[in-house]
Design a protein around this motif. Sequence first.
Motif, PDB file in Angstrom:
ATOM      1  N   PHE A  11      32.337  52.932  41.300  1.00  0.00           N
ATOM      2  CA  PHE A  11      31.906  51.642  40.760  1.00  0.00           C
ATOM      3  C   PHE A  11      30.846  51.916  39.714  1.00  0.00           C
ATOM      4  O   PHE A  11      30.249  52.992  39.678  1.00  0.00           O
ATOM      5  CB  PHE A  11      31.359  50.705  41.855  1.00  0.00           C
ATOM      6  CG  PHE A  11      30.147  51.242  42.578  1.00  0.00           C
ATOM      7  CD1 PHE A  11      28.869  51.054  42.074  1.00  0.00           C
ATOM      8  CD2 PHE A  11      30.285  51.940  43.770  1.00  0.00           C
ATOM      9  CE1 PHE A  11      27.750  51.556  42.720  1.00  0.00           C
ATOM     10  CE2 PHE A  11      29.167  52.454  44.433  1.00  0.00           C
ATOM     11  CZ  PHE A  11      27.908  52.255  43.909  1.00  0.00           C
ATOM     12  N   GLY A  19      36.511  42.333  45.604  1.00  0.00           N
ATOM     13  CA  GLY A  19      37.312  43.131  44.696  1.00  0.00           C
ATOM     14  C   GLY A  19      38.581  43.593  45.363  1.00  0.00           C
ATOM     15  O   GLY A  19      38.715  43.516  46.590  1.00  0.00           O
ATOM     16  N   SER A  72      38.719  49.475  44.587  1.00  0.00           N
ATOM     17  CA  SER A  72      37.832  49.180  43.454  1.00  0.00           C
ATOM     18  C   SER A  72      36.396  49.619  43.697  1.00  0.00           C
ATOM     19  O   SER A  72      35.499  49.230  42.966  1.00  0.00           O
ATOM     20  CB  SER A  72      37.865  47.681  43.139  1.00  0.00           C
ATOM     21  OG  SER A  72      37.347  46.920  44.220  1.00  0.00           O
ATOM     22  N   THR A  75      33.589  44.123  42.129  1.00  0.00           N
ATOM     23  CA  THR A  75      33.855  45.508  41.730  1.00  0.00           C
ATOM     24  C   THR A  75      35.204  45.578  41.029  1.00  0.00           C
ATOM     25  O   THR A  75      36.069  44.726  41.221  1.00  0.00           O
ATOM     26  CB  THR A  75      33.886  46.440  42.951  1.00  0.00           C
ATOM     27  OG1 THR A  75      34.887  45.980  43.873  1.00  0.00           O
ATOM     28  CG2 THR A  75      32.533  46.477  43.645  1.00  0.00           C
ATOM     29  N   GLY A  76      35.373  46.615  40.197  1.00  0.00           N
ATOM     30  CA  GLY A  76      36.648  46.844  39.531  1.00  0.00           C
ATOM     31  C   GLY A  76      36.939  45.895  38.400  1.00  0.00           C
ATOM     32  O   GLY A  76      38.097  45.703  38.038  1.00  0.00           O
ATOM     33  N   THR A 106      35.558  50.990  33.551  1.00  0.00           N
ATOM     34  CA  THR A 106      35.670  51.653  34.846  1.00  0.00           C
ATOM     35  C   THR A 106      36.955  51.309  35.567  1.00  0.00           C
ATOM     36  O   THR A 106      37.341  52.012  36.490  1.00  0.00           O
ATOM     37  CB  THR A 106      34.496  51.251  35.768  1.00  0.00           C
ATOM     38  OG1 THR A 106      34.568  49.838  36.012  1.00  0.00           O
ATOM     39  CG2 THR A 106      33.173  51.587  35.158  1.00  0.00           C
ATOM     40  N   GLU A 107      37.622  50.274  35.159  1.00  0.00           N
ATOM     41  CA  GLU A 107      38.781  49.801  35.917  1.00  0.00           C
ATOM     42  C   GLU A 107      39.875  50.867  36.009  1.00  0.00           C
ATOM     43  O   GLU A 107      40.505  51.045  37.039  1.00  0.00           O
ATOM     44  CB  GLU A 107      39.347  48.540  35.271  1.00  0.00           C
ATOM     45  CG  GLU A 107      40.362  47.829  36.126  1.00  0.00           C
ATOM     46  CD  GLU A 107      40.675  46.455  35.597  1.00  0.00           C
ATOM     47  OE1 GLU A 107      41.314  45.686  36.323  1.00  0.00           O
ATOM     48  OE2 GLU A 107      40.297  46.144  34.460  1.00  0.00           O
ATOM     49  N   THR A 152      38.542  53.922  38.457  1.00  0.00           N
ATOM     50  CA  THR A 152      37.997  53.635  39.779  1.00  0.00           C
ATOM     51  C   THR A 152      38.895  54.221  40.856  1.00  0.00           C
ATOM     52  O   THR A 152      40.105  54.071  40.811  1.00  0.00           O
ATOM     53  CB  THR A 152      37.864  52.125  39.980  1.00  0.00           C
ATOM     54  OG1 THR A 152      36.881  51.648  39.084  1.00  0.00           O
ATOM     55  CG2 THR A 152      37.445  51.787  41.396  1.00  0.00           C
ATOM     56  N   GLU A 197      38.505  54.558  45.105  1.00  0.00           N
ATOM     57  CA  GLU A 197      37.669  54.443  46.288  1.00  0.00           C
ATOM     58  C   GLU A 197      38.015  55.507  47.306  1.00  0.00           C
ATOM     59  O   GLU A 197      37.159  56.198  47.846  1.00  0.00           O
ATOM     60  CB  GLU A 197      37.851  53.044  46.898  1.00  0.00           C
ATOM     61  CG  GLU A 197      36.905  52.778  48.056  1.00  0.00           C
ATOM     62  CD  GLU A 197      36.954  51.322  48.462  1.00  0.00           C
ATOM     63  OE1 GLU A 197      35.880  50.783  48.746  1.00  0.00           O
ATOM     64  OE2 GLU A 197      38.036  50.722  48.514  1.00  0.00           O
TER      65      GLU A 197
END
Length: 254
Positions: free
Chosen positions: A24, A41, A45, A229-230, A235-236, A239, A241
């Motif tokens: 993130f 999110g 994400s 988030t995301g 950053t998308e 990302t 997790e």
Amino acid sequence: MESPHGAAVTAEGLGLEGPRGWAFRGVTLSAAPGSLIAVEGPSGSGRTCLLLSLTGRMRPTEGEAATAGLALPRRAAAVRRVAALGPVPGVSELDPAFTVAEHLRERALLLRRYDGSPRALLRRPRERAAAARARIDAALDAAGLDPATLPKAERTAVRDLERTEALRLSVALALMGRPRLLAVDDTDLKLSDAERAEVWRLLRSVAADGTTVLAVCSEAPEDAVTVRTGTAPDTEATTHEGEPADAFAETGRA
């Protein structure tokens, strides 16, 4: 249940990068003590990584954050003492083979061993048992879990609990430590609309009693302090997790 004063949670430009990219980035948040905070999110994400960062379990890469006035990651150990984890897959899961009673007794013993004052340790066994039972009952009441309604009462195995019942048990175990912040992952995962409403009522009641609640979800309620988030364009695409256990290994512990 009597609750301590909740923990304020703040973040400015917070980000966490691992070997596989940013979990993130650019998270900004300001929540007063006793708030209901929703981390919203899609899965993957970085929601869980953000939850673990704000509770002192992961080390952010950039930006600033503080929980209960304790700067992160420098005071992460102190944050861990005031922030309790409810259900977080791969980190604080219930043992499906344990009964409700076994989980409660185990948590009571751990609290007595690591959090008990010297005076409490000098109590007579009967007094210690009564104090532990009172703490258990108060936590169960705050989590809205009545063991008498379970198939085998407190002898019910975790594997036989409904998802909302297991979530309530996890919340009760966390509240036994009287934390200033309660963190819950995957709050609305695989729940019906009615079950989601039930869980959010529970978390609102915990926050109303004074404990700040930080809950990961796919859709936040309107009355929550929400951080998403995301959503950042830069950053998308990167990302990731992953599993929380993997994230621990990649980023290290503060």
